[in-house]
Motif scaffolding. Structure first.
Motif, mmCIF file in Angstrom:
data_model
loop_
_atom_site.group_PDB
_atom_site.id
_atom_site.type_symbol
_atom_site.label_atom_id
_atom_site.label_comp_id
_atom_site.label_asym_id
_atom_site.label_seq_id
_atom_site.Cartn_x
_atom_site.Cartn_y
_atom_site.Cartn_z
ATOM 1 N N PRO A 1 -0.819 1.587 -9.756
ATOM 2 C CA PRO A 1 -0.111 1.163 -8.325
ATOM 3 C C PRO A 1 0.317 2.299 -7.669
ATOM 4 C CG PRO A 1 0.974 0.259 -10.374
ATOM 5 C CD PRO A 1 -0.053 1.281 -10.714
ATOM 6 N N LEU A 2 0.072 2.382 -6.066
ATOM 7 C CA LEU A 2 0.226 3.286 -5.258
ATOM 8 C C LEU A 2 1.631 3.536 -5.096
ATOM 9 C CD1 LEU A 2 -1.940 2.048 -2.469
ATOM 10 C CD2 LEU A 2 -2.534 3.754 -4.040
ATOM 11 N N SER A 3 2.090 4.694 -4.977
ATOM 12 C CA SER A 3 3.424 5.273 -4.693
ATOM 13 C C SER A 3 3.641 5.071 -3.251
ATOM 14 C CB SER A 3 3.406 6.743 -4.891
ATOM 15 O OG SER A 3 2.718 7.486 -4.219
ATOM 16 N N ASP A 4 5.002 5.047 -2.780
ATOM 17 C CA ASP A 4 5.166 4.872 -1.445
ATOM 18 C C ASP A 4 4.486 5.930 -0.309
ATOM 19 O OD1 ASP A 4 7.156 3.074 -2.317
ATOM 20 O OD2 ASP A 4 8.841 4.322 -2.114
ATOM 21 N N ALA A 5 4.276 7.049 -0.848
ATOM 22 C CA ALA A 5 3.647 8.176 -0.240
ATOM 23 C C ALA A 5 2.175 7.722 0.132
ATOM 24 C CB ALA A 5 3.769 9.505 -0.705
ATOM 25 N N GLN A 6 1.371 7.426 -1.016
ATOM 26 C CA GLN A 6 0.285 6.640 -0.862
ATOM 27 C C GLN A 6 0.027 5.643 -0.101
ATOM 28 O OE1 GLN A 6 -0.424 6.656 -5.190
ATOM 29 N NE2 GLN A 6 -1.672 8.443 -5.336
#
Length: 111
Positions: free
Chosen positions: A18-23
């Protein structure tokens, strides 16, 4: 070479963790940098062959920053937290969607 375990996959980037918020913000910035028009869509299921996704408001034709797009994602999430939510990029020259990725899955506390 190893075979991936059989599990449900969701569109672009689904084979990554899962992508982080920054990603997620970087992916949205890529959409803007390419001149694509971002939009937010939601649906109860992510099965693309059976269901159509519902557009959250209008596409963000004049979006200049990632925060504008992420604010719409958050608005959609607050109203439809029980749905899958994705960000899509439309190419106004080719007149088609060129990318999409899921930013929220039901039951997830992610962005």
């Amino acid at each position: 070479m190893q075979t991936l375990p059989k599990e449900r996959r969701y569109e672009t980037l689904s084979y990554l963790p899962p992508l982080s918020d920054a990603q997620i913000a970087k992916q949205v910035q890529y959409i803007l940098d390419q001149g694509y028009i971002p939009a937010v869509e939601f649906n109860e299921t992510s099965e693309p062959t059976t269901f159509f996704w519902t557009l959250w408001k209008l596409p963000l034709f004049n979006a200049k920053s990632t925060q504008e797009v992420l604010s719409e994602v958050q608005g959609c999430r607050s109203q439809f937290g029980n749905c899958f939510i994705r960000v899509v990029g439309f190419d106004n020259v080719k007149q088609c969607q060129v990318l999409s990725f899921i930013v929220h899955k039901p039951g997830s506390s992610r962005y």
